[in-house]
Design a protein around this motif. Structure first.
Motif, PDB file in Angstrom:
ATOM      1  N   TYR A  35       1.569   0.025   6.224  1.00  0.00           N
ATOM      2  CA  TYR A  35      -0.150   0.269   6.582  1.00  0.00           C
ATOM      3  C   TYR A  35      -0.390  -0.915   7.440  1.00  0.00           C
ATOM      4  CZ  TYR A  35      -0.145   3.874   2.839  1.00  0.00           C
ATOM      5  OH  TYR A  35      -0.105   4.897   2.161  1.00  0.00           O
ATOM      6  N   GLN A  37      -3.960  -2.965   8.174  1.00  0.00           N
ATOM      7  CA  GLN A  37      -5.232  -3.144   7.863  1.00  0.00           C
ATOM      8  C   GLN A  37      -5.983  -4.322   8.735  1.00  0.00           C
ATOM      9  OE1 GLN A  37      -6.091  -4.620   3.987  1.00  0.00           O
ATOM     10  NE2 GLN A  37      -7.651  -2.950   3.771  1.00  0.00           N
ATOM     11  N   GLY A  42      -9.886   0.168   7.724  1.00  0.00           N
ATOM     12  CA  GLY A  42      -9.396   0.402   6.426  1.00  0.00           C
ATOM     13  C   GLY A  42      -7.846   0.363   6.610  1.00  0.00           C
ATOM     14  N   LEU A  43      -7.142   1.495   5.793  1.00  0.00           N
ATOM     15  CA  LEU A  43      -5.637   1.384   5.713  1.00  0.00           C
ATOM     16  C   LEU A  43      -5.027   2.513   6.709  1.00  0.00           C
ATOM     17  CD1 LEU A  43      -5.557   1.203   1.793  1.00  0.00           C
ATOM     18  CD2 LEU A  43      -4.645  -0.594   3.471  1.00  0.00           C
ATOM     19  N   LEU A  88      -3.472  -7.337   9.047  1.00  0.00           N
ATOM     20  CA  LEU A  88      -2.606  -7.525   7.571  1.00  0.00           C
ATOM     21  C   LEU A  88      -1.719  -6.447   7.506  1.00  0.00           C
ATOM     22  CD1 LEU A  88      -2.221  -8.935   5.101  1.00  0.00           C
ATOM     23  CD2 LEU A  88      -4.058  -7.465   3.971  1.00  0.00           C
ATOM     24  N   LEU A  90       0.501  -4.216   5.221  1.00  0.00           N
ATOM     25  CA  LEU A  90       0.865  -3.580   4.094  1.00  0.00           C
ATOM     26  C   LEU A  90       1.901  -2.896   3.724  1.00  0.00           C
ATOM     27  CD1 LEU A  90      -2.795  -3.630   2.719  1.00  0.00           C
ATOM     28  CD2 LEU A  90      -1.434  -5.314   1.945  1.00  0.00           C
ATOM     29  N   PRO A 107       1.865  -7.784  -1.353  1.00  0.00           N
ATOM     30  CA  PRO A 107       0.597  -8.887  -0.949  1.00  0.00           C
ATOM     31  C   PRO A 107       0.144  -8.815   0.610  1.00  0.00           C
ATOM     32  CG  PRO A 107       2.549 -10.018  -1.396  1.00  0.00           C
ATOM     33  CD  PRO A 107       2.954  -8.612  -1.518  1.00  0.00           C
TER      34      PRO A 107
ATOM     35  N   LYS B  42      -7.007  -9.822  -1.516  1.00  0.00           N
ATOM     36  CA  LYS B  42      -6.102  -9.656  -2.592  1.00  0.00           C
ATOM     37  C   LYS B  42      -5.321  -8.192  -1.960  1.00  0.00           C
ATOM     38  CE  LYS B  42      -7.403 -12.181  -6.159  1.00  0.00           C
ATOM     39  NZ  LYS B  42      -7.951 -12.294  -7.786  1.00  0.00           N
ATOM     40  N   ARG B  43      -4.377  -7.687  -2.648  1.00  0.00           N
ATOM     41  CA  ARG B  43      -3.738  -6.448  -2.172  1.00  0.00           C
ATOM     42  C   ARG B  43      -4.494  -5.153  -2.988  1.00  0.00           C
ATOM     43  NH1 ARG B  43       1.691  -7.057  -5.036  1.00  0.00           N
ATOM     44  NH2 ARG B  43       1.324  -9.440  -4.824  1.00  0.00           N
ATOM     45  N   PRO B  44      -4.445  -3.988  -2.467  1.00  0.00           N
ATOM     46  CA  PRO B  44      -5.126  -3.179  -3.226  1.00  0.00           C
ATOM     47  C   PRO B  44      -4.442  -2.923  -4.552  1.00  0.00           C
ATOM     48  CG  PRO B  44      -4.775  -2.234  -0.891  1.00  0.00           C
ATOM     49  CD  PRO B  44      -3.974  -3.526  -0.807  1.00  0.00           C
ATOM     50  N   VAL B  87     -13.659  -3.776  -1.905  1.00  0.00           N
ATOM     51  CA  VAL B  87     -13.584  -2.610  -1.179  1.00  0.00           C
ATOM     52  C   VAL B  87     -12.883  -1.494  -1.885  1.00  0.00           C
ATOM     53  CG1 VAL B  87     -12.670  -1.647   0.842  1.00  0.00           C
ATOM     54  CG2 VAL B  87     -13.765  -3.952   0.732  1.00  0.00           C
ATOM     55  N   PHE B  89     -11.068   2.172  -2.067  1.00  0.00           N
ATOM     56  CA  PHE B  89     -10.611   3.127  -1.394  1.00  0.00           C
ATOM     57  C   PHE B  89     -10.179   4.455  -1.881  1.00  0.00           C
ATOM     58  CE2 PHE B  89      -9.830   0.938   2.543  1.00  0.00           C
ATOM     59  CZ  PHE B  89      -9.677  -0.315   2.157  1.00  0.00           C
ATOM     60  N   PHE B 102      -5.869   8.017   3.278  1.00  0.00           N
ATOM     61  CA  PHE B 102      -6.698   7.374   2.518  1.00  0.00           C
ATOM     62  C   PHE B 102      -8.220   7.364   3.409  1.00  0.00           C
ATOM     63  CE2 PHE B 102      -5.051   4.186  -0.386  1.00  0.00           C
ATOM     64  CZ  PHE B 102      -3.701   4.372  -0.354  1.00  0.00           C
ATOM     65  N   GLY B 103      -9.372   7.159   2.499  1.00  0.00           N
ATOM     66  CA  GLY B 103     -10.653   7.138   3.159  1.00  0.00           C
ATOM     67  C   GLY B 103     -10.735   5.805   3.940  1.00  0.00           C
ATOM     68  N   ARG B 104     -11.898   5.570   4.566  1.00  0.00           N
ATOM     69  CA  ARG B 104     -11.771   4.352   5.220  1.00  0.00           C
ATOM     70  C   ARG B 104     -12.615   2.991   4.338  1.00  0.00           C
ATOM     71  NH1 ARG B 104     -12.031   4.961  10.982  1.00  0.00           N
ATOM     72  NH2 ARG B 104     -13.143   3.104  11.342  1.00  0.00           N
ATOM     73  N   GLY B 105     -13.044   3.286   3.088  1.00  0.00           N
ATOM     74  CA  GLY B 105     -13.425   2.158   2.221  1.00  0.00           C
ATOM     75  C   GLY B 105     -14.728   2.279   2.057  1.00  0.00           C
TER      76      GLY B 105
END
Lengths: 114, 112
Positions: A35, A37, A42-43, A88, A90, A107, B42-44, B87, B89, B102-105
């Motif tokens: 992904y 970001q 978003g992702l 970023l 991911l 990460p 940080k990571r989701p 955030v 998601f 995924f949604g946009r958050g």
């Protein structure tokens, strides 16, 4: 079990260069997704690999490519970098594609294009 | 393909209040709906998920509801705390396409 790891964690490149990012999945996970970001976006899904085969692909130009090795590790490559590629990146891994398996994120690699 | 819409994009609540985030999806073949929380830098991370054969699932202060007929699912956080600020998601997995959408958050801010 060790979690998802990504290398490098940070990268600075200039326009026109190319870059390769690496993702090592959780042991036993055979599906790896990538992904992008960026703030407010978003992702954005790039692609998903399972058993060395690309199973799904997002709407990114051909400059973005990936591959997966027999040990499930995956790499993604971006050629001819543009300023807008700063983001970023991911990766996320899970046991298999589909099936409702939990997806675990790494990460990330922070790429800056100057 | 699947299309996941998430609302609101930002949400501010007072500590102790409840927060609700809503998502809709388009693919009736979607059957797995996870929610991720991403704190700054940080990571989701998965906080809760629900499958299409279940209408509601709860884990302490967090609950998710799913309405398959209307194709929408929601995240409910009760008794919010400042550490809930992040955030969030939502996502939907299409059984035909085999990937997560995924949604946009939603940026949730909990004020002390």
């Amino acid at each position: 079990k060790a979690g998802v790891t990504q290398t490098p964690r940070y990268l600075i490149k200039t326009r026109g260069q190319q870059v390769t990012l690496s993702c090592s999945p959780i042991s036993g996970h055979r599906s790896v997704s990538w992904y992008q970001q960026t703030p407010g976006q978003g992702l954005q899904f790039l692609f998903e690999y399972f058993s060395e085969t690309q199973r799904n692909k997002g709407n990114f130009p051909g400059r973005f490519s990936g591959r997966q090795f027999s040990n499930s590790r995956s790499e993604m490559n971006v050629s001819t970098l543009e300023l807008g590629d700063s983001a970023l990146y991911l990766c996320a891994t899970r046991l298999r594609t589909g099936g409702g398996d939990t997806q675990y994120f790494g990460p990330g690699t922070r790429l800056t294009v100057l | 393909g699947e299309n996941v819409e998430q609302h609101p994009s930002t949400l501010s609540v007072q500590e102790g209040d409840s927060a609700v985030i809503k998502c809709t999806y388009s693919d009736s073949a979607s059957n797995y709906f996870p929610w991720y929380k991403q704190e700054l830098g940080k990571r989701p991370q998965l906080i809760i998920d629900i499958r299409s054969n279940v209408g509601e699932k709860k884990d302490q202060r967090i609950a998710v509801t799913l309405n398959k007929t209307a194709k929408h699912f929601s995240l409910h956080i009760t008794e919010t705390q400042p550490e809930d600020s992040a955030v969030y998601f939502c996502a939907a997995e299409s059984s035909t396409l085999g990937r997560l959408y995924f949604g946009r958050g939603t940026q949730l801010t909990v004020w002390p």
